[in-house]
Each structure stands twice: as C-alpha cells, then as structure tokens.
Design an enzyme around this catalytic site. Structure first.
Site, PDB file in Angstrom:
ATOM      1  N   MET A 100      49.673  27.939  45.327  1.00 35.20           N
ATOM      2  CA  MET A 100      50.380  27.270  44.001  1.00 35.20           C
ATOM      3  C   MET A 100      51.828  27.702  43.821  1.00 35.20           C
ATOM      4  O   MET A 100      52.443  27.055  43.406  1.00 35.20           O
ATOM      5  CB  MET A 100      49.268  27.639  42.864  1.00 35.20           C
ATOM      6  CG  MET A 100      48.242  26.860  42.715  1.00 35.20           C
ATOM      7  SD  MET A 100      48.129  24.974  43.030  1.00 35.20           S
ATOM      8  CE  MET A 100      48.431  24.587  41.256  1.00 35.20           C
TER       9      MET A 100
ATOM     10  N   VAL B 146      49.524  34.495  40.471  1.00 35.85           N
ATOM     11  CA  VAL B 146      48.636  35.303  41.504  1.00 35.85           C
ATOM     12  C   VAL B 146      47.228  35.161  41.570  1.00 35.85           C
ATOM     13  O   VAL B 146      46.852  34.214  40.756  1.00 35.85           O
ATOM     14  CB  VAL B 146      49.066  37.047  41.236  1.00 35.85           C
ATOM     15  CG1 VAL B 146      50.734  37.110  41.256  1.00 35.85           C
ATOM     16  CG2 VAL B 146      48.456  37.061  39.732  1.00 35.85           C
TER      17      VAL B 146
ATOM     18  N   LYS C 136      46.369  40.111  37.302  1.00 35.89           N
ATOM     19  CA  LYS C 136      47.213  39.371  36.322  1.00 35.89           C
ATOM     20  C   LYS C 136      47.835  40.363  35.238  1.00 35.89           C
ATOM     21  O   LYS C 136      48.810  40.083  34.817  1.00 35.89           O
ATOM     22  CB  LYS C 136      46.445  38.350  35.617  1.00 35.89           C
ATOM     23  CG  LYS C 136      46.245  37.293  36.587  1.00 35.89           C
ATOM     24  CD  LYS C 136      45.885  35.804  35.798  1.00 35.89           C
ATOM     25  CE  LYS C 136      45.447  34.777  36.836  1.00 35.89           C
ATOM     26  NZ  LYS C 136      46.441  34.067  37.728  1.00 35.89           N
TER      27      LYS C 136
ATOM     28  N   SER D  36      43.667  28.874  36.038  1.00 29.50           N
ATOM     29  CA  SER D  36      43.029  27.688  35.834  1.00 29.50           C
ATOM     30  C   SER D  36      41.636  27.777  35.189  1.00 29.50           C
ATOM     31  O   SER D  36      41.077  27.088  34.703  1.00 29.50           O
ATOM     32  CB  SER D  36      42.584  26.996  37.459  1.00 29.50           C
ATOM     33  OG  SER D  36      42.208  27.910  38.165  1.00 29.50           O
TER      34      SER D  36
ATOM     35  N   HIS E  97      49.387  24.933  33.386  1.00 25.69           N
ATOM     36  CA  HIS E  97      48.602  24.700  34.299  1.00 25.69           C
ATOM     37  C   HIS E  97      48.886  23.680  35.234  1.00 25.69           C
ATOM     38  O   HIS E  97      48.881  22.379  34.690  1.00 25.69           O
ATOM     39  CB  HIS E  97      47.026  24.479  33.553  1.00 25.69           C
ATOM     40  CG  HIS E  97      45.885  24.490  34.476  1.00 25.69           C
ATOM     41  ND1 HIS E  97      45.080  23.628  34.202  1.00 25.69           N
ATOM     42  CD2 HIS E  97      45.629  24.773  35.713  1.00 25.69           C
ATOM     43  CE1 HIS E  97      44.070  23.740  35.077  1.00 25.69           C
ATOM     44  NE2 HIS E  97      44.496  24.692  36.212  1.00 25.69           N
TER      45      HIS E  97
HETATM   46  P1  NAD Z   1      46.663  31.968  46.393  1.00 23.88           P
HETATM   47  O1  NAD Z   1      45.545  33.198  46.747  1.00 23.88           O
HETATM   48  O2  NAD Z   1      47.150  30.954  47.472  1.00 23.88           O
HETATM   49  O3  NAD Z   1      48.161  32.740  46.142  1.00 23.88           O
HETATM   50  C1  NAD Z   1      48.127  34.079  45.160  1.00 23.88           C
HETATM   51  C2  NAD Z   1      49.463  34.555  45.747  1.00 23.88           C
HETATM   52  O4  NAD Z   1      49.490  35.696  44.825  1.00 23.88           O
HETATM   53  C3  NAD Z   1      49.127  35.528  47.227  1.00 23.88           C
HETATM   54  O5  NAD Z   1      50.333  35.041  47.893  1.00 23.88           O
HETATM   55  C4  NAD Z   1      49.238  36.839  46.827  1.00 23.88           C
HETATM   56  O6  NAD Z   1      50.062  37.398  47.907  1.00 23.88           O
HETATM   57  C5  NAD Z   1      50.164  36.737  45.629  1.00 23.88           C
HETATM   58  N1  NAD Z   1      49.720  38.139  44.853  1.00 23.88           N
HETATM   59  C6  NAD Z   1      48.463  38.761  44.327  1.00 23.88           C
HETATM   60  N2  NAD Z   1      48.828  39.763  43.725  1.00 23.88           N
HETATM   61  C7  NAD Z   1      50.044  39.919  43.527  1.00 23.88           C
HETATM   62  C8  NAD Z   1      50.699  40.857  42.817  1.00 23.88           C
HETATM   63  N3  NAD Z   1      50.053  41.995  42.466  1.00 23.88           N
HETATM   64  N4  NAD Z   1      52.000  40.585  42.883  1.00 23.88           N
HETATM   65  C9  NAD Z   1      52.593  39.765  43.405  1.00 23.88           C
HETATM   66  N5  NAD Z   1      52.076  38.800  43.867  1.00 23.88           N
HETATM   67  C10 NAD Z   1      50.599  39.056  44.197  1.00 23.88           C
HETATM   68  O7  NAD Z   1      46.242  31.700  45.260  1.00 23.88           O
HETATM   69  P2  NAD Z   1      46.444  30.056  44.412  1.00 23.88           P
HETATM   70  O8  NAD Z   1      45.526  28.940  44.736  1.00 23.88           O
HETATM   71  O9  NAD Z   1      47.913  29.783  44.444  1.00 23.88           O
HETATM   72  O10 NAD Z   1      46.312  30.507  42.989  1.00 23.88           O
HETATM   73  C11 NAD Z   1      47.013  31.226  42.006  1.00 23.88           C
HETATM   74  C12 NAD Z   1      46.799  30.976  40.617  1.00 23.88           C
HETATM   75  O11 NAD Z   1      46.902  29.364  40.262  1.00 23.88           O
HETATM   76  C13 NAD Z   1      45.507  31.377  40.142  1.00 23.88           C
HETATM   77  O12 NAD Z   1      45.661  31.757  39.010  1.00 23.88           O
HETATM   78  C14 NAD Z   1      44.600  30.160  40.078  1.00 23.88           C
HETATM   79  O13 NAD Z   1      43.397  30.082  39.155  1.00 23.88           O
HETATM   80  C15 NAD Z   1      45.625  29.086  39.672  1.00 23.88           C
HETATM   81  N6  NAD Z   1      45.494  27.526  39.911  1.00 23.88           N
HETATM   82  C16 NAD Z   1      44.974  27.040  41.367  1.00 23.88           C
HETATM   83  C17 NAD Z   1      44.877  25.870  41.631  1.00 23.88           C
HETATM   84  C18 NAD Z   1      44.353  25.563  42.816  1.00 23.88           C
HETATM   85  O14 NAD Z   1      44.046  24.340  43.242  1.00 23.88           O
HETATM   86  N7  NAD Z   1      44.347  26.336  43.885  1.00 23.88           N
HETATM   87  C19 NAD Z   1      45.330  25.048  40.751  1.00 23.88           C
HETATM   88  C20 NAD Z   1      45.548  25.548  39.280  1.00 23.88           C
HETATM   89  C21 NAD Z   1      45.911  26.728  39.112  1.00 23.88           C
END
Ligand code: NAD
Length: 735
Positions: free
Chosen positions: A337, A413, A420, A442, A463
């Site tokens: 994301m 993240v 978080k 989410s 979001h």
């Molecule tokens: P993802 O696993 O692809 O990405 C998360 C990223 O965060 C990774 O690159 C990881 O290295 C990084 N990260 C983890 N801990 C960290 C830290 N301490 N400092 C800096 N970076 C750190 O996950 P995603 O699917 O991109 O989801 C991210 C957020 O977005 C979540 O909260 C998820 O619920 C939300 N979200 C996801 C979707 C979806 O469709 N995947 C849709 C809406 C919202």
C-alpha cells in the site's frame, strides 16, 4: 451584442468565431443561460448578412463537459412538485423541457448558414451533441481530446439528438457500442467512425475549421439531403438482420437488464432509423422523458454526479481551517500500500519521503513506483519527462529525521498494534508540532491507535483501497479525539490526489469493509445451504455487482477473512463469528486455498491463458441443492439487502452521518450495483416500508441478520427516507 458565456469575432472572410468561455468556471457546461445565449447567437448570425458561417470553439483547455446535470436535478425536483399537483400535466411539462436542447440543436442545424465545431479538448455529452448538429467537425489531435456520450453512466442517454445523429454517421454497431457503454473515443477513433471530418494539429484547429466554410461547406446535414441513406443501409438489410436480434441479448449479458437507459438507446436507434429525422427526434424525446422518470436515473444522477462532485469539493471539510499546502508528505511502510500511496502523492506534484525498516525495503517501494510510472508512460497517460519528474519527488530512506519538515505522515506498516505503536512514537519524535498523522489501517479502530499518540487531536485514519492508483475512494476516519485541523488536512490531501473522500466515525471495519464482509458472509451462508457456487457468483453479477462475492474474497485473500475472524473472536468473544463461516474459511486456509495470490481459493487459477474457474471441490463441501430449486431473484435480493442493511446500521450507529457518503462510498468502494445509486438510495428507491417488509420475509427464511433495525422500523412507520431524515442539504439530522 455581448454575451456572458460567449465572445464573437467576425473576420474579414465573414466567418464568425464563437468562443465559449464561461466566466468563473474551469469547464464549460450547458446551462439554461448558455442555451438561451446560443439561441440568440444563431438568430444574430443568421440575421447578419456579413456572416457567411460560424466556427464554435472553447476558450478553455477542454471544449465542454456537456449538460450541467444540476439542471437535470432541478428538473427532477420540479417534476416531483408538479406530479403531486397533476401527474398528466407534469409529464407533459417534462416532455416540453426535455425537447428544449434537442430543439435548439435542430434549429442550429437548419439555420441556413454553415457551422463548424472546432473541438480543442474533451468534448462530452450535450456538447458533442451540439457538435454533431454542426455541419462540420474538426478536432485537435492533442492527447487531451476525448470525445464521448457518457450519459448512460449516470442513468440517462444522449437525448439531444445523439441517438439519431450518431447512427446516421457511424455504422450501427459502433454507434450502439459508443452510446451503451459511454466510453471515450480519441479524435482519431472518432474520425475513423465518421463522427469527425478532420483531425488536425492543435495550432491549425481554427484555420482548418474556417477553411471548411471557405471551401463551401453546405449548411445542410446529410440526413436533410434528398436520398440520404443510413450507413450500412439501415434496419432492413442482411447486416442489420444479423445485428439487431443479437443487440438486446448482448446488452442483457452486459447489464443484466438493470439499466433502462441503455435499453432505451437501442429502442431510439432501432425505431429512429426507420423514421424521418424530425419524427425520430420526437421518438428520442419520448424515451428521454420516460427515462428521466425512472428511479435509476434519479438515483444515479444524485449519487454518481451531484454527490460525488459535492464530496470531492469538500462538502465535509470544516470551515475556518486554512487550506493545507503540502511541502512534503511522509509515508512510513513502503510495502504494497505505502508504495502506491507514494506514487499517487508524487503524481499530485507533492514531494514524498518513503520510509521503511531499512534502505533496501524503502528502495523496493520506489521500484514499485517506477513500474507504475513506466506502465503509465507506456499507456500514454503521462510523458517520459512527467514520469521522471514524478519519480524525482520520491525519496526512499530508513531515516525518520527526513520527516522533520513533513506536513502529513501516512502510516502503512504491518497491521499489528505493536508495530504501529512503535512507528507512531518514532514519527512523533521528529514530526513538526502542527503536522498531522494518518494511519492507513484497514481494521484497527483509530481511537485505539490514537492512544499511542501524544497528540490524538492530530491523529486520523486515511483508508485507501487497493489498487490505490485506480480506486477513486478514500475513507477518512475520525477517532474520538480527532480535531478539525486533522480532518481539513486529510480532506485537502485527498482532494490534492484527486480522489473522492467519505468521512466516517470510528468502528471495526469502518464503513466499506463492514459492507464488503456482509456481502462475502452472505455468500458463505449460501454455500453452506448448498446453493451451487456458480449461481451465487452469477446472481451477484445479475444484481449489478461488478465482482461475485467468492471472487472478491479470493482477491482480498481468504486468509485475511481468517485473520479478521480470529481478531474479532479475540476482541469480542466467540459469539462474534458464525462457527460455520469459521469452519468453511479454516478448511480453505488449511488446504492452502488463500485466494488468487496462492493460485487457488474459491476459484482455481491455472496458468494463463487458461481462465480461472470455480474450484470443483466446493460441491463436495455441502450437500448441493438442485439449481432449479434455487430462486435466483431471492439470491439477488439477499446479496443487495444484506449490504444495504449493514449500511443502514452504520447510519443508526452514527458511523456514517451523511447518506451521500454511504451511497458514493458503496459505489466507489466496492461497486455496489451502480444503477441503484448506492446502498441507501437502494432502500430509498424502493421505499423504506417495502425494504422493511423484504427484510422481514428474508429474516424468516434466512436468519436474524435480516431483521430490520429499530431505525428502519421507525422510518417505515413515519414513511421517511434516508435523504429526508438525514437530509444532507442543511436540515438537521433527526436521529
Ligand atoms: P505490506 O506488508 O505489503 O507492507 C508493510 C510494510 O511496512 C513493509 O514494507 C514493511 O517492511 C514495513 N514495515 C513494517 N514494520 C515497519 C517499521 N517498524 N518501520 C517501517 N516500516 C515497517 O502491507 P500492506 O498490505 O501494504 O498493508 C499496510 C497497511 O495498509 C496495513 O495497516 C493494512 O491493514 C493497510 N491496508 C491494506 C490494504 C490491502 O489491500 N493490502 C488495503 C487498505 C489498507
């Protein structure tokens, strides 16, 4: 003579250049005033013996977006008022009103002097119908020129001659395709379809248009010439005998009969092509009058045009907070994301710092942006230089110090409270005092996450939906302590990246995902009842959903459902999840059926070019009903009603406070049957009383989750609607 919306300059050759340039508007639109002025301009240029012909163009970068749909909305209001007094007269008045634009364009077409439309940019709807009534049409070959008759997308159709002129110029199949889909044409394609006479370089546009007149352009439309023949020979030809029997079937396959306006286009063309032109226009006017009275047209125009525009313009933005300027935006978490959020932010011209745990992870995020840019360049959406500029705005780094001058930070993240929390603390240690912190969570309520913040008033949820670069919606979530400035900044940011926001209060799943999981949950129920999976998926599409619930679950991942169930059980207790649903999802997850990402879920995904197909093993999970024993109408109702009921609950709980947001959010967020105008318009459209009765019937057969809520019962008793009770246009909400 001077005009408010037009200027006229007549050159030495006697060619009047009419430039349409509405003051104070970024785009020209057809309003009553514009039509009145155009009417006078026709009279004036006809009367002026110096004028040999007219070129009409626009003073703006686009030609025109077409009719001002607010004008149509006011027609609805007028119609409702008139109908209450005298229904028959109301229809007559509506008929007269709908004929005004068509009549004006016909007057232009038959005025006796040649008119040429010089199309310098986007030319949509009524504006293209105006151009079609001109005797010549020249367009610039600039990429920005898009030509379309998109009315069907808001529940109406090209009712100012479009359905008659297009199939008298283009072949019938192309004409039907253009109008029933509302899709955009490039200038080259429009020329190939015979809808334009010339396509020229932008700098040659006006001279080419004038040259047509100097070359003796006849002020007579082809269909007004003796012996005119419809391209392809009209309805009674062998080719038409192939086309017409199939056309309604194809339309039904594409729209499941949900869009009366699309069918009306077929009728207008089929009937119109057999009639003299003026009679054909009358036929079009009759169908247009009929379509304007449909619930679909009313609801679609309200949600997909008016409300969407109002929300986009910041209807929910707190007044009194100065507009935010974004010098730099930080994004923490450069994963799936975060990387795309970085891309859309840089695409809006805002410098971005993309932070992840180490340089390598941050760089991976930038690589995602690079592939998005090369995709856009390859498709011609942006130039190579624009792509390079966009990428130069994105700085990947693991160093939080780069956030010291950021105005807004978006956290993306892992979906893990502890991760978080650590990130919030690290960011706030460097973030300037007034800056805003937004989480893209989410599922985790914002109020809980804000407890990790030393300044909860500046903490908010933004979001996004995946794929971020395509999805038009963002859901802005207010925590218990979120302040006005955070909301204003979040909305200014959403406006900057040109997405549509809805603002909701805090709850598990917020608005969109609560509705989506009801949709998927109902499909689980159906599977468990032994409804064949293909019937569930097809019934969803027939109900107007873009993606079946099982397919959707595969896209968002079956193990995500599993995680969400477990989180709900941990937070709210075991009764919060239906054990049969848990059993189904656990079974799939244990079999490695995680959805598209693992090439198997409810569907199997064989290597391309083979198509995905429903997993045959689904049949063995539950005793199957015979298809002929399943009522498809009821399946369709169940899928829509369960979502609409959830939307009503969010209103009752004060999560969604404005019906426009429930409607727009449902269409942009998960494609809720657009012809309904969205979740609450679906209820209002059939009437709350009818909806409550439907819920009660479904509850008897399919369970208590269909019981109408106290709010709905109260509204039914008082004969209220959502748009009446929660009037978004000023009156105080009564709940
Ligand atoms: P993802 O696993 O692809 O990405 C998360 C990223 O965060 C990774 O690159 C990881 O290295 C990084 N990260 C983890 N801990 C960290 C830290 N301490 N400092 C800096 N970076 C750190 O996950 P995603 O699917 O991109 O989801 C991210 C957020 O977005 C979540 O909260 C998820 O619920 C939300 N979200 C996801 C979707 C979806 O469709 N995947 C849709 C809406 C919202």
């Amino acid at each position: 003579m001077t005009y408010k919306n037009f200027t006229i300059e007549t050159d030495v050759d006697g060619i009047a250049l009419v430039t349409w340039d509405m003051p104070g508007k970024s785009m020209n639109v057809l309003t009553v005033e514009v039509m009145d002025e155009l009417d006078t301009i026709i009279d004036q240029t006809v009367a002026d013996s110096v004028v040999k012909g007219v070129v009409i163009t626009s003073g703006k970068s686009s030609f025109s977006g077409g009719a001002d749909l607010s004008m149509i909305k006011s027609m609805f209001t007028l119609q409702q008022e008139e109908k209450a007094k005298d229904p028959a007269q109301a229809v007559e008045k509506l008929f007269a009103l709908t004929g005004q634009m068509s009549g004006l364009f016909r007057k232009l077409e038959t005025c006796g002097k040649p008119w040429v439309s010089a199309i310098n940019g986007t030319c949509m709807g009524g504006a293209f119908e105006l151009s079609l009534s001109c005797h010549g049409r020249v367009a610039s070959n600039a990429k920005s020129v898009k030509i379309a008759l998109p009315e069907v997308k808001v529940g109406i159709f090209p009712g100012a001659g479009g359905t008659q002129r297009v199939p008298r110029l283009a072949n019938t199949q192309d004409a039907l395709q253009m109008m029933t889909t509302g899709s955009s044409l490039s200038a080259a394609r429009a020329k190939a379809m015979n809808l334009l006479h010339q396509v020229v370089a932008p700098e040659d546009l006006i001279s080419a248009a004038k040259q047509m007149i100097k070359d003796g352009l006849k002020p007579v439309a082809p269909w007004d010439e003796k012996g005119f023949k419809v391209p392809g020979g009209g309805i009674w030809t062998p080719a038409s005998a192939q086309l017409w029997p199939a056309a309604p079937a194809i339309l039904r396959r594409e729209t499941a009969g949900n869009y009366p306006a699309a069918l009306a286009i077929l009728k207008c063309v089929y009937e119109g092509l057999q009639l003299p032109f003026d009679t054909a226009l009358k036929v079009e006017q009759r169908y247009f009058t009929h379509i304007l009275q449909t619930t679909e047209a009313f609801s679609m125009i309200r949600s997909l045009f008016i409300s969407m525009q109002e929300l986009g313009k910041g209807a929910r933005r707190p007044a009194g907070v100065p507009k935010a300027e974004f010098r730099k935006i930080g994004i923490v978490g450069a994963g799936f994301m975060g990387a795309s959020i970085g891309y859309v932010t840089a695409a809006a011209g805002i410098p971005v710092v993309l932070i992840d745990r180490d340089q390598e992870a941050a760089d991976r995020g930038k690589t995602v942006c690079e592939s998005l840019v090369s995709g856009s360049v390859a498709k011609g959406r942006i130039s190579k230089e624009e792509g390079e500029k966009l990428l130069s705005l994105i700085t990947p780094t693991p160093d939080y110090a780069a956030l010291a001058d950021a105005d807004l930070v978006i956290e993306a993240v892992f979906e893990d409270r502890d991760v978080k929390k650590a990130v919030t603390e690290k960011v706030e240690a460097v973030l300037p005092e007034g800056a805003i912190y937004a989480s893209n969570t989410s599922t985790l309520p914002i109020t809980g996450l804000a407890k990790n913040s030393s300044r909860p008033a500046q903490f908010i949820g933004i979001h996004f939906f995946s794929p971020v670069e395509k999805m038009m919606l963002t859901e802005v979530i207010l925590g218990k302590d979120t302040g006005d400035k955070a909301l204003a900044v979040a909305l200014d940011y959403v406006a900057a990246i040109r997405k549509t926001p809805i603002v909701v209060n805090d709850t598990r799943g917020f608005y969109v995902n609560r509705c989506v999981f009801r949709y998927i949950g109902e499909a689980y129920d159906m599977l468990i009842e032994g409804v064949p999976a293909a019937m569930i998926e097809n019934a969803a599409k027939m109900a107007g959903m873009p993606v079946g619930p099982l397919s959707l679950n595969d896209e968002v991942a079956v193990d995500l459902s599993y995680k969400i169930f477990n989180a709900a059980i941990a937070d709210l207790g075991p009764q919060s999840v239906d054990p049969r649903h848990m059993e189904l999802v656990t079974k799939l997850v244990e079999d490695g059926r995680l959805g598209r990402k693992s090439a198997k879920g409810f569907y199997d995904y064989p290597p391309k070019p083979a198509k995905k197909r429903l997993w045959p093993g689904l049949k063995d999970l539950y005793p199957q009903q015979r298809p002929e024993d399943v009522d498809v109408k009821v399946l369709k109702e169940r899928l829509l009603v369960t979502i609409a009921l959830e939307a009503a609950r969010t209103v009752e709980e004060g999560i969604v406070t404005d019906p426009r947001e429930a409607d727009v959010g449902s269409i942009l967020g998960f494609g809720f049957a657009p012809y309904t105008g969205g979740t609450l318009s679906y209820i209002d459209g059939m009437g709350v009383k009818t909806f409550v009765a439907l819920c009660e019937t479904l509850a008897q057969r399919y369970g208590d989750h269909y019981r109408p809520t106290p709010l709905l019962l109260d509204m039914a008793a008082k004969d209220e609607s959502f748009y009446g009770r929660f009037d978004p246009f000023g009156k105080k909400a009564a709940a």
